[in-house]
Design an enzyme around this catalytic site. Structure first.
Site, PDB file in Angstrom:
ATOM      1  NE  ARG A  11     109.703  26.397 185.790  1.00  0.00           N
ATOM      2  CZ  ARG A  11     108.900  25.335 185.827  1.00  0.00           C
ATOM      3  NH1 ARG A  11     107.954  25.197 184.903  1.00  0.00           N
ATOM      4  NH2 ARG A  11     109.035  24.413 186.760  1.00  0.00           N
TER       5      ARG A  11
ATOM      6  CE  LYS B  32     112.910  24.610 184.962  1.00  0.00           C
ATOM      7  NZ  LYS B  32     113.737  24.513 186.172  1.00  0.00           N
TER       8      LYS B  32
ATOM      9  CG  HIS C 115     112.060  33.121 190.474  1.00  0.00           C
ATOM     10  ND1 HIS C 115     111.600  31.868 190.119  1.00  0.00           N
ATOM     11  CD2 HIS C 115     112.524  33.008 191.739  1.00  0.00           C
ATOM     12  CE1 HIS C 115     111.789  31.039 191.131  1.00  0.00           C
ATOM     13  NE2 HIS C 115     112.353  31.698 192.120  1.00  0.00           N
TER      14      HIS C 115
ATOM     15  NE  ARG D  54     108.181  29.053 189.086  1.00  0.00           N
ATOM     16  CZ  ARG D  54     107.452  28.029 188.644  1.00  0.00           C
ATOM     17  NH1 ARG D  54     106.326  28.262 188.006  1.00  0.00           N
ATOM     18  NH2 ARG D  54     107.841  26.783 188.841  1.00  0.00           N
TER      19      ARG D  54
ATOM     20  CG  HIS E  62     107.816  22.812 191.378  1.00  0.00           C
ATOM     21  ND1 HIS E  62     107.581  23.487 192.555  1.00  0.00           N
ATOM     22  CD2 HIS E  62     108.559  23.653 190.618  1.00  0.00           C
ATOM     23  CE1 HIS E  62     108.157  24.678 192.506  1.00  0.00           C
ATOM     24  NE2 HIS E  62     108.758  24.795 191.347  1.00  0.00           N
TER      25      HIS E  62
ATOM     26  CE1 TYR F 162     108.982  29.766 194.971  1.00  0.00           C
ATOM     27  CE2 TYR F 162     108.269  27.548 194.477  1.00  0.00           C
ATOM     28  CZ  TYR F 162     108.895  28.704 194.104  1.00  0.00           C
ATOM     29  OH  TYR F 162     109.443  28.818 192.848  1.00  0.00           O
TER      30      TYR F 162
END
Length: 296
Positions: free
Chosen positions: A146, A170, A240, A243, A266, A275
């Site tokens: 990211r 994250k 993004h 990515r 994720h 995706y």
């Protein structure tokens, strides 16, 4: 600081990143200003749903996208859940709130040809900024990280010997991503250019501006947009999308969905499956061209 207990809860218990916490607090402050102005109260914990609803209406009328409004309300909802948990309130005023409808955006990835056009044919200058920009693009496309993860990379994030990259994602979740040989080569070239900078303020940070300070997100966006504007006519040209391209191209080549999930950082497969819509079209081509009965 009125929201300090909540801040500590997000950082220590929920393990949210500093960036996420900052966004949550910003939304809370804006809401606090609204209820003070409209209802003359300093106590956000005592507002009711109708008052919150009037804030949501104001946001809608201001032209803010539903997706952004839902994020703001989600921050507020998290705050009320916290107050409920610590016993400061008995009822969450947002308990029965339904999120605003949002349209699903189909992100169109760069084609392999467009990426090759930038990485193979773009004239990167043999300067600090030129080598830095090439490394940034290679990292986005070869690791799928990211934008904020790239900005926060440190010199110690790389293991040159093992050709791996340690990424802090994250909720401060760490993951190890393998590096391609070409990326390691560009990294070594960049580090040499970095050493020659006249002065460096942020010593531990990997990506710097030519003034020796930590690179910032808008500059990273501008770098990607500028280079890909030379090779792509797509409206959206951002980190993004790179990515997105990384994930899509891996899946098109037959990569396992779980493996792509881990590389992207994720927490669930559902996040990775967005995706796959591009990969389905590739699978259809293979199916039609190779199945024994496809020509009947």
């Amino acid at each position: 600081m009125p929201f300090k207990p909540f801040t500590d809860y997000l950082l220590l218990e929920k393990n949210y990143s500093a960036l996420t916490v900052k966004a949550y607090l910003n939304d809370l402050v804006r809401f606090s200003e609204f209820v003070k102005s409209e209802y003359d109260t300093d106590d956000v914990s005592q507002v009711n749903y109708l008052q919150i609803r009037s804030w949501i209406v104001l946001l809608v009328e201001s032209g803010i996208a539903n997706r952004s409004i839902n994020r703001k309300v989600s921050a507020l909802n998290t705050y009320y859940k916290f107050l409920l948990k610590v016993g400061d309130i008995n009822i969450n005023p947002l308990a029965k709130h339904k999120a605003l409808k949002t349209s699903k955006k189909i992100q169109v990835p760069f084609s392999e040809k467009e990426i090759a056009s930038v990485l193979d044919d773009a004239k990167f200058k043999d300067s600090f900024e030129g080598v830095r920009d090439k490394l940034i693009i290679e990292l986005f496309y070869s690791t799928g990280i990211r934008r904020i993860e790239l900005v926060e990379l440190k010199l110690t994030s790389f293991n040159i010997h093992n050709k791996t990259l340690k990424v802090l994602g994250k909720r401060n979740k760490e993951r190890i991503v393998p590096l391609l040989h070409a990326v390691s080569t560009t990294l070594e070239a960049y580090l040499k250019k970095r050493e020659d900078l006249p002065s460096i303020s942020d010593e531990e940070i990997l990506f710097l501006t030519k003034k020796g300070v930590k690179i910032y997100e808008t500059l990273v966006y501008r770098i990607i947009n500028d280079y890909f504007s030379l090779a792509s006519s797509k409206v959206k040209k951002s980190p993004h999308i790179l990515r997105h391209s990384f994930a899509t191209h891996l899946l098109n080549q037959g990569a396992d969905l779980n493996a792509v999930k881990e590389l992207l950082g994720h927490s669930s497969l559902a996040a990775t499956q967005i995706y796959t819509h591009n990969s389905i079209s590739e699978l259809k081509k293979v199916h039609v061209n190779t199945h024994p009965r496809s020509k009947k």
